[in-house]
Design a protein around this motif. Structure first.
Motif, PDB file in Angstrom:
ATOM      1  N   LEU A   1       0.826  -1.204   0.000  1.00 49.18           N
ATOM      2  CA  LEU A   1       0.000   0.000   0.000  1.00 49.18           C
ATOM      3  C   LEU A   1       0.864   1.260   0.000  1.00 49.18           C
ATOM      4  O   LEU A   1       0.610   2.204  -0.764  1.00 49.18           O
ATOM      5  CB  LEU A   1      -0.913  -0.014   1.230  1.00 49.18           C
ATOM      6  N   ASP A   2       1.907   1.274   0.822  1.00 50.36           N
ATOM      7  CA  ASP A   2       2.804   2.441   0.874  1.00 50.36           C
ATOM      8  C   ASP A   2       3.512   2.648  -0.461  1.00 50.36           C
ATOM      9  O   ASP A   2       3.681   3.787  -0.925  1.00 50.36           O
ATOM     10  CB  ASP A   2       3.838   2.261   1.980  1.00 50.36           C
ATOM     11  N   THR A   3       3.940   1.547  -1.076  1.00 47.91           N
ATOM     12  CA  THR A   3       4.646   1.643  -2.353  1.00 47.91           C
ATOM     13  C   THR A   3       3.757   2.222  -3.437  1.00 47.91           C
ATOM     14  O   THR A   3       4.142   3.155  -4.170  1.00 47.91           O
ATOM     15  CB  THR A   3       5.157   0.255  -2.786  1.00 47.91           C
ATOM     16  N   VAL A   4       2.551   1.701  -3.539  1.00 45.25           N
ATOM     17  CA  VAL A   4       1.620   2.144  -4.581  1.00 45.25           C
ATOM     18  C   VAL A   4       1.167   3.579  -4.326  1.00 45.25           C
ATOM     19  O   VAL A   4       1.131   4.412  -5.246  1.00 45.25           O
ATOM     20  CB  VAL A   4       0.413   1.185  -4.643  1.00 45.25           C
ATOM     21  N   ALA A   5       0.820   3.875  -3.075  1.00 44.11           N
ATOM     22  CA  ALA A   5       0.333   5.224  -2.749  1.00 44.11           C
ATOM     23  C   ALA A   5       1.424   6.280  -2.875  1.00 44.11           C
ATOM     24  O   ALA A   5       1.127   7.456  -3.122  1.00 44.11           O
ATOM     25  CB  ALA A   5      -0.227   5.233  -1.327  1.00 44.11           C
ATOM     26  N   GLY A   6       2.678   5.863  -2.741  1.00 43.12           N
ATOM     27  CA  GLY A   6       3.773   6.824  -2.796  1.00 43.12           C
ATOM     28  C   GLY A   6       4.287   7.122  -4.186  1.00 43.12           C
ATOM     29  O   GLY A   6       5.180   7.975  -4.353  1.00 43.12           O
ATOM     30  N   MET A   7       3.731   6.477  -5.204  1.00 42.76           N
ATOM     31  CA  MET A   7       4.188   6.737  -6.568  1.00 42.76           C
ATOM     32  C   MET A   7       3.654   8.081  -7.063  1.00 42.76           C
ATOM     33  O   MET A   7       2.487   8.420  -6.846  1.00 42.76           O
ATOM     34  CB  MET A   7       3.749   5.603  -7.497  1.00 42.76           C
ATOM     35  N   PRO A   8       4.490   8.873  -7.727  1.00 38.88           N
ATOM     36  CA  PRO A   8       4.088  10.229  -8.135  1.00 38.88           C
ATOM     37  C   PRO A   8       3.179  10.238  -9.362  1.00 38.88           C
ATOM     38  O   PRO A   8       3.031   9.228 -10.061  1.00 38.88           O
ATOM     39  CB  PRO A   8       5.427  10.896  -8.455  1.00 38.88           C
ATOM     40  N   SER A   9       2.596  11.390  -9.617  1.00 37.76           N
ATOM     41  CA  SER A   9       1.786  11.553 -10.831  1.00 37.76           C
ATOM     42  C   SER A   9       2.671  11.339 -12.050  1.00 37.76           C
ATOM     43  O   SER A   9       3.850  11.686 -12.040  1.00 37.76           O
ATOM     44  CB  SER A   9       1.161  12.946 -10.860  1.00 37.76           C
TER      45      SER A   9
END
Length: 376
Positions: free
Chosen positions: A106-114
């Motif tokens: 979840l942290d990895t996916v949510a932390g990806m930039p636009s």
């Protein structure tokens, strides 16, 4: 003759598993994505190690990856890879590492930039291996509920429906947290109907995603069974049946399949699916495939012309190191002893004692189970 047939059955099974290999299926799929270079890979499930390796092998540029799989299911090359973060957890009942892995995903996916691109690789086992729970649900409560559903003989669809209700990453919630530009999901199916909303309890479901999203199924039970059929024909056998039907209680399924085989003409019979099993209070050693193998052996006792291999395509069956069993009319010498082993959910011990256990080790794939019979 019997040993030769057993070897033939293993050759057919291996052909089926190879056809849905996590490495080759993913490598081939990614190689066809000439327009897609991910910024991050997240691979979750029993096939995650092979899938991640296949993706990295096919990509034109290096890419960081989070790999979540079952204990002892990671290839050493992935452990040693500088850009791969490996997390291993418990299956089928989740543990603390399952929560750590779910949070990491979840942290990895949510932390990806636009503007970023995500490649999500999903396979069977994902539901237990990666989880994020709400504050009012403890790990101990979730473990108890999972164990209760498994012991009661719930099928994977029923279990995953319940998992979706509680999870913070299933039912498309993981990809709802993705703020990048595009996500592509590659999935190996371990569920009836190959529905992405059911595979991994919908961890790869894109219906909540706000980014451009696509899903591709790259491995199914049908693909594995067709490969078994092709291999059997190439070996000179006549294939009489190829059917996905193994969704009953394991005892009823054993009786039904045995009825077919006892009256069958010579040839190869291929079945696929994932039966259910109800466990006693203190189960012995085994899993659904070992139970099905012993149940069939009990029914075909005395028939020297029927040989059957039953195994999980992931190489594991229940909390054991076995994939299943290879049985024939000589496996069961005392019906009462076999019946007792089945009632105690101790088919694994019985099969080990008579030398009919089937062990492959992790296969880096998972498309449910196969039963392959040769009637000579």
């Amino acid at each position: 003759m019997a040993n030769t047939i057993r070897q033939d059955l293993q050759t057919m099974f291996t052909a089926g598993v190879d056809a849905v290999s996590g490495f080759s299926a993913t490598r081939n799929a990614v190689a066809q994505m000439a327009d897609f270079q991910p910024d991050q890979i997240v691979a979750v499930g029993k096939a995650a190690s092979g899938m991640c390796a296949g993706a990295l092998d096919a990509l034109a540029k290096p890419c960081p990856a989070l790999l979540v799989t079952k204990y002892q299911h990671t290839d050493q090359v992935m452990h040693d890879h500088s850009q791969v973060t490996v997390m291993e957890a418990a299956h089928p009942v989740p543990d603390e590492q399952s929560l750590a892995a779910g949070q990491a995903a979840l942290d990895t996916v949510a932390g990806m930039p636009s503007g970023s691109r995500l490649l999500l690789l999903v396979s069977g086992g994902t539901s237990a291996l990666a989880e994020s729970l709400p504050a009012d649900m403890s790990l101990q409560q979730w473990q108890a509920l999972t164990s209760e559903m498994l012991a009661a003989g719930y099928n994977i669809g029923q279990i995953n429906t319940r998992r979706k209700e509680t999870s913070l990453i299933k039912d498309g919630k993981l990809l709802a947290a993705f703020n990048g530009a595009e996500v592509r999901v590659l999935a190996i199916s371990d569920v009836e109907g190959d529905d992405i909303s059911v595979i991994g309890s919908g961890t790869g479901d894109t219906h909540r995603a706000t980014a451009t999203a696509s899903v591709s199924l790259i491995g199914t039970n049908q693909v594995a069974r067709d490969a078994v059929e092709a291999k059997a024909i190439s070996m000179g056998f006549t294939v009489k049946m190829n059917r996905e039907c193994m969704y009953q209680d394991v005892n009823q399924l054993a009786a039904n399949l045995a009825d077919e085989l006892l009256d069958a003409s010579p040839g190869v019979y291929i079945f696929g699916g994932e039966p259910t099993v109800e466990l006693p209070e203190n189960p012995g050693s085994g899993g659904r495939n070992q139970a099905l193998a012993l149940g069939l052996a009990k029914c075909i006792r005395g028939r020297h012309d029927i040989h059957v291999l039953v195994a999980g395509t992931d190489g594991s069956d229940g909390p054991t190191d076995a994939a299943g069993g290879i049985v024939d009319g000589k496996t069961v010498t005392d019906v009462a002893v076999a019946r007792d082993a089945l009632q105690r959910a101790d088919a694994g011990t019985y099969l080990r004692d008579c030398g009919d256990i089937f062990i492959t080790g992790p296969t880096n794939t998972n498309v449910m189970d196969l039963a392959i019979a040769v009637v000579s």
